[in-house]
Enzyme design. Structure first.
Site, PDB file in Angstrom:
ATOM      1  N   LYS A   1     -12.516  -9.902   3.828  1.00  0.00           N
ATOM      2  CA  LYS A   1     -12.585  -9.756   1.669  1.00  0.00           C
ATOM      3  C   LYS A   1     -11.720  -9.410   2.005  1.00  0.00           C
ATOM      4  CE  LYS A   1     -14.541  -6.381   1.159  1.00  0.00           C
ATOM      5  NZ  LYS A   1     -15.471  -5.472   1.362  1.00  0.00           N
ATOM      6  N   HIS A   2     -11.171  -9.537   1.196  1.00  0.00           N
ATOM      7  CA  HIS A   2      -9.472  -9.518   0.451  1.00  0.00           C
ATOM      8  C   HIS A   2      -8.514 -10.297   1.298  1.00  0.00           C
ATOM      9  CE1 HIS A   2     -10.372  -6.805  -2.378  1.00  0.00           C
ATOM     10  NE2 HIS A   2     -11.533  -6.097  -1.844  1.00  0.00           N
TER      11      HIS A   2
ATOM     12  N   HIS B   1       1.066 -14.706   5.661  1.00  0.00           N
ATOM     13  CA  HIS B   1       1.467 -13.683   4.236  1.00  0.00           C
ATOM     14  C   HIS B   1       0.556 -14.368   2.808  1.00  0.00           C
ATOM     15  CE1 HIS B   1       3.965 -11.317   6.663  1.00  0.00           C
ATOM     16  NE2 HIS B   1       4.236 -12.450   6.456  1.00  0.00           N
TER      17      HIS B   1
ATOM     18  N   ASN C   1       0.754  -8.123  10.416  1.00  0.00           N
ATOM     19  CA  ASN C   1       0.687  -8.733  11.613  1.00  0.00           C
ATOM     20  C   ASN C   1      -0.552  -8.094  11.655  1.00  0.00           C
ATOM     21  OD1 ASN C   1       3.462  -8.092  12.401  1.00  0.00           O
ATOM     22  ND2 ASN C   1       3.180  -6.245  11.932  1.00  0.00           N
TER      23      ASN C   1
END
Length: 394
Positions: A67-68, A394, A233
């Site tokens: 999800k996302h 990221h 994180n």
């Protein structure tokens, strides 16, 4: 197919939007059904990498729920107990679960709140049993190296024929150098090709307890591989071949540990007989049942037990699950493995992890407070390996 035009980017105002190969070659994916969007494809490509690595590390069919751009669940295809079948809503099926179907049920079921409306990935050819499980869930799409004709027929009929079905070339290897643009500036770096199935990662054990079980090593590998594709994180709790709590993208790793721990606790609480035997009304939607359970096992249980509300979900009013009952049940969870995408800065992380049954930890190490973390592990008899590897994503 060398280029795929998208309806829009992350948001409707972000146009034009497309995916393509910079060198003009063919895309490694084929859209078999549906029309995936920008975030769908981000989830698909990241989740595929995760399950591909899980399969390579464990030799078992693997699945992930995304999800996302972060995983809500990841698992390998170990058999399901009767308890897990019930809390994953697969206890009523009349067909045999394959190892891939088991992996999917685990990945999709561990954190059902976050997996709602997910994009799922499968390491192996999607078979009929797995497709039939996918059909039952609210999901945006699936990516796999292939599909059996029976599975494809089932998936194509999902969401009135609009379900996203993506086939990826399992032999595709990306360029070793990757690029990304932010605010018109191009970033370049070598891909994170670190292998996390190397037993040498678990050789540096500074704690008094030195014993990793075979299952713990497997689960720590699953944890670290999951973290590799989770927004930093991140902290990941794993038990019995599946992630049971993922805390992602918080500014503080302490908050990541708490978030992941609360999810692991909920996974365990769902297995408590008092929760499993809640008198739900026939025909209640799965999402409503998931949300009701989530509230029932929290301090806000009165929100679903107040007069006029409980009648919407239950045939009779259940007794509350007290804080002491929850604490007692959670204390029975054992042999949980925990991975961190970098170092733990404080013993607080260990204190919180211990409450959720963590007995094995893998983290990078290298903090000026390593001694405090090691001392806290020793206090609870936890075995911890310092891998020396950071997994920021990221």
């Amino acid at each position: 197919m060398k280029e795929l035009a998208l309806k829009y980017g992350c948001n409707p105002n972000q146009k034009p939007s497309r995916v393509y190969m910079e060198d003009g070659s063919e895309l490694p994916v084929e859209i078999i059904n549906g029309r995936p969007g920008y975030i769908n494809l981000l989830d698909a490509l990241n989740s595929w990498q995760l399950v591909k690595e899980l399969k390579e590390a464990t030799g078992m069919p693997s699945a992930a729920s995304f999800k996302h751009v972060s995983p809500a669940g990841a698992a390998i295809g170990l058999p399901l107990s009767d308890t897990l079948k019930k809390i994953y809503f697969v206890d009523d099926i009349n067909f045999k679960l394959t190892p891939l179907a088991n992996a999917y049920a685990r990945a999709r079921g561990a954190d059902r709140m976050c997996s709602y409306g997910d994009f799922c990935a499968l390491s192996d050819t999607c078979d009929e049993a797995t497709a039939r499980l996918i059909k039952r869930e609210v999901s945006d799409g699936v990516i796999a190296p292939d599909y059996t004709p029976e599975a494809l027929e089932i998936l194509k009929a999902k969401r009135k024929g609009t379900y996203n079905v993506i086939k990826i070339d399992p032999a595709y290897i990306p360029n070793p150098v990757e690029h990304k643009q932010v605010f018109g500036v191009t970033f370049e770096q070598g891909r994170n090709n670190v292998k996390l199935n190397d037993l040498k990662l678990f050789e540096n054990i500074p704690t008094k307890s030195k014993a990793f079980t075979k299952d713990a090593i497997r689960d720590l590998m699953i944890s670290l591989i999951t973290l590799k594709y989770t927004q930093s994180n991140s902290v990941c709790y794993v038990k019995d071949g599946q992630a049971i709590g993922i805390g992602a993208g918080q500014q503080s790793r302490i908050h990541c540990t708490r978030l992941a721990g609360s999810k692991a606790d909920e996974w365990w609480l769902r297995q408590c007989p008092k929760v499993m035997n809640l008198p739900f009304k026939p025909g209640i939607h799965r999402a409503d049942r998931d949300n009701t359970i989530n509230v029932y096992i929290s301090d806000e249980y009165e929100d679903v037990l107040r007069e006029g509300t409980w009648q919407l979900f239950f045939t009779e009013k259940p007794e509350p699950m007290t804080r002491e009952e929850r604490k007692t049940w959670i204390a029975q969870n054992k042999e949980v493995s925990l991975g961190s995408d970098a170092f733990f800065p404080f013993g607080d992380n260990i204190e919180r992890a211990h409450k959720s049954g963590v007995e094995y930890i893998a983290q990078a190490g290298g903090s000026i407070r390593d001694d405090n973390v090691i001392d806290t592990c020793d206090k609870y008899g936890i075995t911890m390996a310092m891998t020396g590897i950071r997994l920021f994503h990221h």
